[in-house]
Structure formats: C-alpha cells, structure tokens
Enzyme design. Structure first.
Site, short mmCIF file in Angstrom:
data_model
loop_
_atom_site.label_atom_id
_atom_site.label_comp_id
_atom_site.label_asym_id
_atom_site.label_seq_id
_atom_site.Cartn_x
_atom_site.Cartn_y
_atom_site.Cartn_z
N TYR A 1 11.69 4.51 0.32
CA TYR A 1 10.58 4.98 -0.52
C TYR A 1 9.70 5.95 0.23
O TYR A 1 8.51 5.73 0.40
CB TYR A 1 9.78 3.79 -1.04
CG TYR A 1 10.65 2.70 -1.61
CD1 TYR A 1 11.44 2.92 -2.73
CD2 TYR A 1 10.72 1.45 -0.99
CE1 TYR A 1 12.27 1.93 -3.23
CE2 TYR A 1 11.54 0.45 -1.50
CZ TYR A 1 12.32 0.71 -2.61
OH TYR A 1 13.12 -0.28 -3.10
N HIS B 1 0.73 5.69 0.98
CA HIS B 1 0.05 6.85 1.53
C HIS B 1 0.62 8.07 0.84
O HIS B 1 1.84 8.15 0.60
CB HIS B 1 0.30 6.99 3.03
CG HIS B 1 -0.15 5.85 3.86
ND1 HIS B 1 -1.48 5.56 4.09
CD2 HIS B 1 0.56 4.91 4.55
CE1 HIS B 1 -1.56 4.50 4.87
NE2 HIS B 1 -0.34 4.09 5.17
N HIS C 1 0.85 -1.19 0.00
CA HIS C 1 0.00 0.00 0.00
C HIS C 1 0.88 1.24 0.00
O HIS C 1 2.09 1.16 0.21
CB HIS C 1 -0.98 0.01 1.17
CG HIS C 1 -0.39 0.19 2.52
ND1 HIS C 1 0.28 -0.80 3.19
CD2 HIS C 1 -0.37 1.26 3.36
CE1 HIS C 1 0.68 -0.37 4.37
NE2 HIS C 1 0.30 0.91 4.50
#
Length: 177
Positions: free
Chosen positions: A146, A61, A59
């Site tokens: 990342y 954000h 996932h």
C-alpha cells in the site's frame, strides 16, 4: 481550547498524517478498497494530486498538491474521512460512536506540513516510503503493498531496492514508539 494555526497556501503541496482513533486497529489496510474509493470520490469532487502515499494499518501519510488558487485541504480531509467511515458503516463493519454520538473511527485532527522546496519534498517522500519498515511491518519498503513506492519504481524514479538498508529519521506527525 488550543487554536491550531494552519498554513494555507493556494496550489501548495502538503505532507499529511491522518490517524485512526484506535491505534491498534487495522481498518485502513483491511478496507483499503473503501479508502481508495473515498480518495477517488474526493478527488473528483475537489481535485488534488496524490504525489506520494503510504497506507498503514492505523494511519496514513500522503503528500498532496492542491490546484492553483485552492488551499482547502481541511475540506478534503473531512470528506475523505467521512466517506471512508460511511462506506465501512454501510458495509456492516462495526464502528464505535464517541460520547457525542459521532463515529469515532478517526482522530479528529490531522498533522500537516507545508512542503517548502524540492529537498523538503524528497525528505518527506522518503519518510513516507520508508514508513512500513520503520513500523516493523516489512524488511524492505518495496515489500509493502500500500505504497506509492511501486509507482515510483515503475516510473524509474527510484530503484526497486531503494531503502533496503538504512534509516530515515524525522518528526512527521507520529507519536514516538
């Protein structure tokens, strides 16, 4: 069918969580170059600013700000997801299809929160930068490659040892572990 209500604010800043359908997948970090390219292409076609971002295995954000008089974040997410999926498929990465014959890489929806003020922005940005620690991927936020935290450190907004101890809590569109 549940009717979702989205808060469309032209020129608004939004916190998003976008998740792969298979929560055991690591496709986002395994193919981060293709994900970056999908974001870059979408930003060229439909501009937006990435204020804060973290990409985790299954996932991501992001806080994005849209241009004045533009509230189409759904179109941007549709494009990012589509481009990333098609880049994987064309590069030979196996992507399963769902019962409708559609590629089933992403969860169909995404979680969205409209940023209300500077304090809300800071709370969400802190959560984003601390997320790799929350998931046990690294001991310190700066160790996760990342993350926009590195940009914040280079700009002098946050120190390199930010978030080294402590915890950041909140409901930010993730399932409880």
């Amino acid at each position: 069918m549940v009717r979702y209500r989205r808060n469309f604010v032209p020129g608004g800043a939004y916190f998003f969580t976008a998740t792969l359908d298979d929560r055991r997948s690591s496709a986002l970090v395994d193919h981060v170059a293709q994900l970056r390219a999908a974001f870059k292409t979408t930003r060229i076609e439909k501009p937006f600013t990435i204020d804060t971002i973290v990409v985790l295995p299954d996932h991501l954000h992001v806080i994005m700000t849209l241009p004045e008089n533009d509230s189409d974040f759904s179109g941007r997410w549709r494009r990012i997801k589509s481009l990333f999926t098609h880049r994987l498929v064309t590069s030979g990465v196996p992507v399963v299809r769902n019962h409708r014959g559609e590629f089933g890489l992403w969860q169909r929806r995404f979680w969205e929160h409209t940023i209300r003020d500077d304090a809300d922005f800071e709370r969400c940005a802190d959560y984003i930068h601390f997320n790799p620690v929350k998931h046990g991927l690294v001991a310190s936020p700066i160790d996760w490659p990342y993350s926009s935290l590195h940009r914040y450190v280079r700009a002098g907004i946050l120190p390199a040892d930010w978030g080294g101890s402590g915890e950041i809590n909140g409901n930010f569109g993730e399932r409880g572990e």
